[in-house]
Every structure is written in structure tokens, then in C-alpha cells.
Design a protein around this motif. Structure first.
Motif, PDB file in Angstrom:
ATOM      1  N   ARG A 172      58.789 -79.569  59.828  1.00 12.74           N
ATOM      2  CA  ARG A 172      58.765 -80.556  58.748  1.00 12.74           C
ATOM      3  C   ARG A 172      60.176 -81.031  58.413  1.00 12.74           C
ATOM      4  O   ARG A 172      60.360 -82.109  57.825  1.00 12.74           O
ATOM      5  N   LEU A 173      61.171 -80.213  58.783  1.00 10.70           N
ATOM      6  CA  LEU A 173      62.563 -80.534  58.491  1.00 10.70           C
ATOM      7  C   LEU A 173      63.136 -81.567  59.463  1.00 10.70           C
ATOM      8  O   LEU A 173      64.230 -82.074  59.257  1.00 10.70           O
ATOM      9  N   ILE A 174      62.402 -81.856  60.544  1.00 12.08           N
ATOM     10  CA  ILE A 174      62.831 -82.858  61.525  1.00 12.08           C
ATOM     11  C   ILE A 174      62.356 -84.224  61.050  1.00 12.08           C
ATOM     12  O   ILE A 174      61.158 -84.438  60.832  1.00 12.08           O
ATOM     13  N   HIS A 175      63.257 -85.155  60.925  1.00 10.58           N
ATOM     14  CA  HIS A 175      62.912 -86.443  60.327  1.00 10.58           C
ATOM     15  C   HIS A 175      62.710 -87.532  61.381  1.00 10.58           C
ATOM     16  O   HIS A 175      63.336 -88.611  61.344  1.00 10.58           O
ATOM     17  N   ASP A 176      61.842 -87.269  62.323  1.00  8.37           N
ATOM     18  CA  ASP A 176      61.393 -88.279  63.282  1.00  8.37           C
ATOM     19  C   ASP A 176      60.090 -87.781  63.908  1.00  8.37           C
ATOM     20  O   ASP A 176      59.515 -86.791  63.457  1.00  8.37           O
ATOM     21  N   ASN A 177      59.638 -88.458  64.949  1.00  7.84           N
ATOM     22  CA  ASN A 177      58.341 -88.122  65.541  1.00  7.84           C
ATOM     23  C   ASN A 177      58.290 -86.745  66.189  1.00  7.84           C
ATOM     24  O   ASN A 177      57.195 -86.217  66.443  1.00  7.84           O
ATOM     25  N   TYR A 178      59.436 -86.158  66.442  1.00 10.48           N
ATOM     26  CA  TYR A 178      59.418 -84.813  67.022  1.00 10.48           C
ATOM     27  C   TYR A 178      58.932 -83.772  66.016  1.00 10.48           C
ATOM     28  O   TYR A 178      58.635 -82.635  66.396  1.00 10.48           O
ATOM     29  N   SER A 179      58.815 -84.154  64.777  1.00  9.79           N
ATOM     30  CA  SER A 179      58.265 -83.233  63.775  1.00  9.79           C
ATOM     31  C   SER A 179      56.802 -82.910  64.093  1.00  9.79           C
ATOM     32  O   SER A 179      56.312 -81.830  63.742  1.00  9.79           O
ATOM     33  N   TRP A 180      56.094 -83.838  64.756  1.00  7.72           N
ATOM     34  CA  TRP A 180      54.715 -83.552  65.177  1.00  7.72           C
ATOM     35  C   TRP A 180      54.594 -83.391  66.685  1.00  7.72           C
ATOM     36  O   TRP A 180      53.631 -82.766  67.169  1.00  7.72           O
ATOM     37  N   LEU A 185      44.251 -76.543  82.171  1.00  6.14           N
ATOM     38  CA  LEU A 185      43.891 -77.831  81.581  1.00  6.14           C
ATOM     39  C   LEU A 185      44.363 -77.929  80.134  1.00  6.14           C
ATOM     40  O   LEU A 185      44.771 -79.010  79.680  1.00  6.14           O
ATOM     41  N   VAL A 186      44.333 -76.811  79.408  1.00  9.18           N
ATOM     42  CA  VAL A 186      44.846 -76.813  78.034  1.00  9.18           C
ATOM     43  C   VAL A 186      46.342 -77.123  78.031  1.00  9.18           C
ATOM     44  O   VAL A 186      46.833 -77.883  77.185  1.00  9.18           O
ATOM     45  N   VAL A 187      47.076 -76.547  78.975  1.00  3.11           N
ATOM     46  CA  VAL A 187      48.511 -76.825  79.082  1.00  3.11           C
ATOM     47  C   VAL A 187      48.749 -78.309  79.349  1.00  3.11           C
ATOM     48  O   VAL A 187      49.588 -78.953  78.698  1.00  3.11           O
ATOM     49  N   ILE A 188      47.995 -78.871  80.299  1.00  4.61           N
ATOM     50  CA  ILE A 188      48.137 -80.297  80.619  1.00  4.61           C
ATOM     51  C   ILE A 188      47.791 -81.158  79.398  1.00  4.61           C
ATOM     52  O   ILE A 188      48.518 -82.104  79.054  1.00  4.61           O
ATOM     53  N   GLY A 189      46.679 -80.811  78.729  1.00  2.64           N
ATOM     54  CA  GLY A 189      46.279 -81.575  77.548  1.00  2.64           C
ATOM     55  C   GLY A 189      47.301 -81.497  76.431  1.00  2.64           C
ATOM     56  O   GLY A 189      47.538 -82.484  75.723  1.00  2.64           O
ATOM     57  N   SER A 190      47.925 -80.330  76.261  1.00  5.38           N
ATOM     58  CA  SER A 190      48.934 -80.162  75.206  1.00  5.38           C
ATOM     59  C   SER A 190      50.172 -81.001  75.486  1.00  5.38           C
ATOM     60  O   SER A 190      50.763 -81.593  74.566  1.00  5.38           O
ATOM     61  N   VAL A 191      50.580 -81.062  76.756  1.00  3.71           N
ATOM     62  CA  VAL A 191      51.728 -81.895  77.127  1.00  3.71           C
ATOM     63  C   VAL A 191      51.413 -83.364  76.867  1.00  3.71           C
ATOM     64  O   VAL A 191      52.242 -84.112  76.327  1.00  3.71           O
ATOM     65  N   LEU A 192      50.210 -83.783  77.233  1.00  5.47           N
ATOM     66  CA  LEU A 192      49.803 -85.166  76.969  1.00  5.47           C
ATOM     67  C   LEU A 192      49.740 -85.438  75.465  1.00  5.47           C
ATOM     68  O   LEU A 192      50.112 -86.527  75.008  1.00  5.47           O
ATOM     69  N   GLN A 193      49.280 -84.454  74.701  1.00  2.95           N
ATOM     70  CA  GLN A 193      49.188 -84.606  73.248  1.00  2.95           C
ATOM     71  C   GLN A 193      50.568 -84.810  72.639  1.00  2.95           C
ATOM     72  O   GLN A 193      50.761 -85.676  71.774  1.00  2.95           O
ATOM     73  N   GLY A 194      51.548 -84.039  73.106  1.00  4.75           N
ATOM     74  CA  GLY A 194      52.898 -84.194  72.587  1.00  4.75           C
ATOM     75  C   GLY A 194      53.537 -85.501  72.987  1.00  4.75           C
ATOM     76  O   GLY A 194      54.387 -86.035  72.263  1.00  4.75           O
ATOM     77  N   SER A 219      43.929 -86.773  75.036  1.00  3.05           N
ATOM     78  CA  SER A 219      44.577 -85.483  75.302  1.00  3.05           C
ATOM     79  C   SER A 219      43.779 -84.337  74.675  1.00  3.05           C
ATOM     80  O   SER A 219      43.672 -83.247  75.249  1.00  3.05           O
ATOM     81  N   ARG A 220      43.185 -84.591  73.530  1.00  5.99           N
ATOM     82  CA  ARG A 220      42.388 -83.557  72.877  1.00  5.99           C
ATOM     83  C   ARG A 220      41.068 -83.317  73.614  1.00  5.99           C
ATOM     84  O   ARG A 220      40.536 -82.202  73.607  1.00  5.99           O
ATOM     85  N   LEU A 221      40.539 -84.337  74.254  1.00 10.43           N
ATOM     86  CA  LEU A 221      39.362 -84.149  75.101  1.00 10.43           C
ATOM     87  C   LEU A 221      39.679 -83.200  76.262  1.00 10.43           C
ATOM     88  O   LEU A 221      38.877 -82.327  76.606  1.00 10.43           O
ATOM     89  N   VAL A 222      40.859 -83.382  76.853  1.00 13.57           N
ATOM     90  CA  VAL A 222      41.278 -82.509  77.962  1.00 13.57           C
ATOM     91  C   VAL A 222      41.431 -81.066  77.463  1.00 13.57           C
ATOM     92  O   VAL A 222      41.003 -80.113  78.124  1.00 13.57           O
ATOM     93  N   ILE A 223      42.050 -80.906  76.295  1.00 12.59           N
ATOM     94  CA  ILE A 223      42.220 -79.563  75.714  1.00 12.59           C
ATOM     95  C   ILE A 223      40.862 -78.913  75.475  1.00 12.59           C
ATOM     96  O   ILE A 223      40.647 -77.735  75.801  1.00 12.59           O
ATOM     97  N   GLY A 224      39.917 -79.658  74.916  1.00 16.76           N
ATOM     98  CA  GLY A 224      38.589 -79.112  74.637  1.00 16.76           C
ATOM     99  C   GLY A 224      37.843 -78.723  75.896  1.00 16.76           C
ATOM    100  O   GLY A 224      37.168 -77.685  75.930  1.00 16.76           O
ATOM    101  N   PHE A 225      37.963 -79.536  76.944  1.00 14.76           N
ATOM    102  CA  PHE A 225      37.299 -79.232  78.214  1.00 14.76           C
ATOM    103  C   PHE A 225      37.844 -77.924  78.787  1.00 14.76           C
ATOM    104  O   PHE A 225      37.079 -77.041  79.195  1.00 14.76           O
ATOM    105  N   GLY A 226      39.163 -77.794  78.818  1.00 12.28           N
ATOM    106  CA  GLY A 226      39.770 -76.572  79.345  1.00 12.28           C
ATOM    107  C   GLY A 226      39.450 -75.358  78.496  1.00 12.28           C
ATOM    108  O   GLY A 226      39.165 -74.272  79.022  1.00 12.28           O
ATOM    109  N   ALA A 227      39.487 -75.536  77.177  1.00 13.17           N
ATOM    110  CA  ALA A 227      39.204 -74.414  76.279  1.00 13.17           C
ATOM    111  C   ALA A 227      37.786 -73.908  76.472  1.00 13.17           C
ATOM    112  O   ALA A 227      37.531 -72.696  76.398  1.00 13.17           O
TER     113      ALA A 227
END
Length: 530
Positions: free
Chosen positions: A200-208, A126-135, A146-154
Motif C-alpha cells: 500500500r506504501l507504493i504509489h503506483d500500479n505496482y502496489s497491486w 497453470l496457477v503460476v502462469i495465471g498469476s504472472v498474467l494477472q500481475g 488471468s483469473r480463469l487460468v488460475i481457477g483452471f489450474g487450482a
């Protein structure tokens, strides 16, 4: 008493198994024939590797805390989330805590019904699924779910992992093995801080997005390696699979030896597991949550359990764990790359310190560690507050003051790791009697999650409103915690369960309430009549 003798007197740190009394420890250590260091014994090296695989569970929470710090310092994340501040930002930080609250009522049932390994596997999946959704999140609501899913699995994995570690560990290795579980919190934090620093060196949304996706890395690795980790012998015995349980103990505790002495050691472990399961059934039938309110000696235990949980999360650490960027902003360090560098260095430092504390804690008493930790935290926080105030008065032009605050943050975490990282789990299981240990641990976890919600909502609002002045609140809290520990915390190290229970005034009833000697384990009829 030497640290080795203290280690031998440590109990099985499973939250459901009784602590070993001196008579038990002497008998079980007499049966242990393996005297070589673990790294020189092939089957113990393998077992240590299995324990390490299980400890990877705690990397999820460590990664999460460091990730939120890093994302707040990445310029593309805040616009993508709608520029969250105050309680809105607090809800994101508390997302995993809310997920844990949802899992809290059912996680112990899943752990006992389907096994420790299965609980970890499902939780980390579930953490893996939540992390993919978070990204893949496109807005605030998506990210929060997505963070709710991560917390439930954790939560599922977190409840099962320490239990599995204590139930498969070699008897004399249990204290260090279970203490090491919480160290991997910093392993996850270090990885997250490095990743956010590089992206931080990536200058678009992939930085997060990339760091968010990578929160799935350790859980995914753990899922792959978990297939080779043995199931808990205790769980197998509880479900009638005694042959398989014995096979695991033979393979991992004596390396498949057919020597009579080694076989006798495994026989002892099997009898102990069977006896403890029966005692758990008997004690469970005679214990209630209401005992913590209706019985005087248990009210003090309830206070210590709840206060220790509060102290673990409300000593100023929550301010830095999730909102380091706000702390750095308050002293004039606003550059994104600089904030990420500090976050990375702090996490690496914490990992080294917590490892050192783990392997040296046996040389000190519990109260010594608690008091040293609180004195250190209180002192550094006061200096931190003074330096922050002076820095603002001088319009952040004095770099020496800013560097002084940074130094206090590092000194603060040195003190925190001494007494508020792994020690609380050991202490509360010592003060709780066997019959109420599982219930006390549930109260402990619920208290921690409640305080985490406070941290998530109040800290960002207060930092936005009054900045460094908010540190004064924690100055007062830390001073009060120090006084409470000094006046009300009894020493537990080097004591048998009967001696600990006498400290609370349990008297002659302590033996049944707190635990049982090995002779009693082998004579369950006597215990049932007691």
C-alpha cells in the motif's frame, strides 16, 4: 470412547477408498509396530513434510480471497480495472470459480489417468502462469482471463491433493493429515494480507501488481518440492506398478525395516489397496447418479450433501472473504491502511483458530461441532447487524459501535472454523456409502461452486444497494441452517459403516452399499455374488 480410539476408527479419507470398519481397524492397528510420536521417527517426519508440501495447494484459494479483499482497498487497482462495482466486480471475484467449472469435468480423469503428482504439477504450473498474467494485466478483461487460468489450474491441483495426502499418509495419521489440508487456505490468506498491507506504501500500479505476481510464490515453491514427494501407491497399483508402490510404502511407512512384523504391515496395506481397487470396480458397475433421486435413503443423503456444501459457503463467510472492504465501509472504517490492517489480523487469527480446531476436533461429536458453530455464527451475526444499524443511525461517530462490529467478525470466524471449515468434508464422506462416495463428492463440489457464483455476484450488488440491511438475509439463513441441522443431521462419530447406514434405513443391503469388512476384501468372489 477416547479421542485416540476415535482416531483409530477413522477411515481413509480418500474420496475413492472405503471406510475402515471396526474389524479392519483392529487388525491394521494390531499390525502397526511404530508407537513413538511421529516427530521422533525420521521416516514419519519425512512423510509429514511431504504431506505439508501437498497441503500448499490450498494456499492458492486462500491467497486469492485475501488478495481480492486487499486489492479493493488499494487505491490504484480500481482505476486500472475501470472502477468495477456490482456484477462487474462479482465477475472478477468469480473468475477463478469459472475456471474451476471448466476444469471440473476433466480434472478427475487427468488425476486417475496420469497420476496425482502430475495433476498437482500441471495445475500449479497453470496457477503460476495465471498469476504472472494477472500481475501483467493492463485492463479488466486481461485480469479476468488471468483469473480463469488460475481457477483452471487450482481445480486440477485441488482434486488431486487431498487424495494424494490420504493415500500416502500413515494409516493412523490420515484424519489429521487430511483435515490439515484446508488449514493452509489461511496460510495463503495470511501471506496475501501481509503483502497487500506492505505494498500500500507504493504509489503506483505496482502496489497491486506485486501482490498479483506473488500469488505464484507458493505454487512455484510447491512445484520445486513436489519432485521429492512420492506418488500415490494406490495409483501405482492401479497401473500395474506394484513393485514401485511397495517400495514407497516400505520407505515411508516402515523406514526400510526388514523386520517380519513391519513387512507384514506393508503386505497388509498392499492387499488392502488391491482389494479396494477391485471393490471400486464392482461398486462402480452397480451405482448410478440417478440412485440419489430414485432411492429414498439416498435422497436424504443427497439433501445432506447439498445442504452441507451450501452451509459451508452461504453462512455469511463469503461476504467477508471477498468483500471485507465493503463491510468495513458500511461501519465507517474507510481508510485504506486500516482496512488492510484488519484484513491481515483477521487472516492470522483464522489460521491460529483453524489449527487449534484441527487438533481438538476428535474430542467432540459431529452434531456438537455443527450446532455449536451455527449457534455461534447466528448469535454473532445478529449482534453484528444490530451494531451496524446503530452505527449508521449515529452517522458513524460512535467508535465503540464500529469496534463492536469488528469484534463480532472475529467471534463469527471462531464459530465458522469450528464447524464449517474442515468438518464438512469428514461428515459427507461418512454419510455416503462406498459405492456412491465419489459421485456424492462430485455433487458436493458442484454445489459449492454454484453457491460461490451467487456470492460473487449477489453480495457486492446487495452491499452497494442496501449496505448493513443485507446482513438480515444471513441472519435468517443461519437460523434456518441451525434448525435443519438440529432436526435432520444424524450423528456419525463412533459408528461403524453398518450403523451409519442403518440410520438411513438401508437395512441388510447396507453392508454392500457402504463398505466391506477385511474378510470380504480378501474374498472378492463373495462380494461379487452379494
Amino acid at each position: 470412547m477416547s479421542s485416540t480410539e476415535q482416531d483409530k476408527q477413522q477411515y481413509s479419507t480418500s474420496f475413492l477408498e472405503p471406510k475402515e470398519t471396526i474389524s479392519e481397524v483392529k487388525e491394521i492397528t494390531d499390525l502397526i509396530t511404530e508407537t513413538r510420536p511421529w516427530f521422533k521417527v525420521p521416516h514419519l517426519r519425512t512423510l509429514a513434510w511431504h504431506v505439508f508440501v501437498i497441503t500448499l495447494t490450498s494456499t492458492t484459494n486462500g491467497f486469492d480471497g485475501s488478495l481480492l479483499n486487499g486489492l479493493q482497498s488499494i487505491e490504484y487497482w480500481s482505476p486500472a480495472m475501470g472502477h468495477p462495482t456490482g456484477h462487474v466486480l462479482g465477475a472478477l471475484s468469480n473468475g477463478t470459480t469459472f475456471g474451476s467449472f471448466i476444469a471440473f469435468p476433466i480434472a478427475p480423469y487427468i488425476c486417475d489417468r496420469w497420476g496425482r503428482k502430475w495433476s498437482i504439477f500441471v495445475g500449479e504450473a497453470l496457477v503460476v502462469i495465471g498469476s504472472v498474467l494477472q500481475g501483467a494485466s493492463t485492463d479488466y478483461a486481461f485480469f479476468l482471463v488471468s483469473r480463469l487460468v488460475i481457477g483452471f489450474g487450482a481445480a486440477l491441483a485441488t482434486i488431486a491433493s487431498p487424495t494424494l495426502i490420504s493415500e500416502i499418509s500413515y494409516p493412523t495419521h490420515r484424519p489429521v493429515s487430511t483435515f490439515a489440508y484446508n488449514i493452509c487456505w489461511y496460510l495463503g490468506a495470511v501471506f496475501a494480507s501481509i503483502v497487500t498491507y506492505l505494498t500500500r506504501l507504493i504509489h503506483d500500479n505496482y502496489s497491486w501488481r506485486i501482490p498479483s505476481y506473488l500469488q505464484a510464490l507458493f505454487p512455484f515453491i510447491q512445484i520445486l518440492l513436489l519432485w521429492f514427494v512420492p506418488e500415490s501407491p494406490r495409483y501405482l497399483v492401479a497401473n500395474g506398478k506394484t513393485d514401485r508402490a511397495r517400495e514407497i510404502l516400505v520407505r515411508h511407512h516402515i523406514g526400510g525395516s526388514t523386520e517380519e512384523a513391519d513387512q507384514e504391515f506393508v503386505d497388509f496395506e498392499m492387499k488392502e489397496i488391491e482389494a479396494s481397487l477391485e471393490l471400486e470396480r464392482l461398486a462402480g458397475a452397480n451405482s448410478k447418479y440417478t440412485d440419489f433421486w430414485t432411492r429414498k435413503t439416498y435422497r436424504k443423503r443427497l439433501f445432506l450433501v447439498m445442504f452441507t456444501a451450501t452451509m459451508m459457503q452461504l453462512s455469511g463467510n463469503g461476504l467477508v472473504s471477498y468483500y471485507l472492504n465493503k463491510v468495513l465501509n458500511s461501519i465507517g472504517i474507510t481508510e485504506s491502511s486500516k482496512q488492510l490492517e484488519i484484513n491481515m489480523c483477521l487472516m492470522i487469527y483464522n489460521l491460529v483458530v483453524s489449527c487449534s480446531v484441527c487438533f481438538t476436533s476428535g474430542f467432540f461429536k459431529r452434531r456438537q461441532l455443527f450446532l455449536t458453530s451455527l449457534i455461534g455464527m447466528c448469535t454473532t451475526y445478529v449482534i453484528w447487524t444490530i451494531l451496524s444499524a446503530l452505527n449508521q443511525q449515529r452517522h458513524f461517530e460512535d467508535k465503540g459501535l464500529a469496534n463492536g462490529v469488528l469484534a463480532m467478525i472475529f467471534f463469527y470466524y471462531l464459530a465458522y472454523n469450528i464447524g464449517c471449515n474442515g468438518l464438512p468434508f469428514l461428515y459427507i464422506t461418512e454419510i455416503l456409502p462406498y459405492s456412491h462416495r465419489a459421485k456424492g463428492i462430485n455433487i458436493f463440489q458442484l454445489t459449492m461452486m454454484t453457491v460461490l457464483i451467487y456470492n460473487g455476484f449477489v453480495n457486492p450488488i446487495a452491499m452497494d444497494a442496501i449496505e448493513w440491511k443485507y446482513y438480515i438475509v444471513y441472519d435468517c439463513i443461519l437460523f434456518c441452517e441451525l434448525i435443519v441441522v438440529y432436526l435432520f443431521y444424524p450423528e456419525t462419530s463412533g459408528r461403524t459403516l453398518e450403523e451409519v447406514s442403518e440410520v438411513f434405513g438401508d437395512g441388510e443391503q447396507a453392508k454392500f452399499a457402504a463398505g466391506f469388512s477385511i474378510e470380504e476384501k480378501r474374498s472378492l468372489e463373495h462380494v461379487e455374488n452379494a
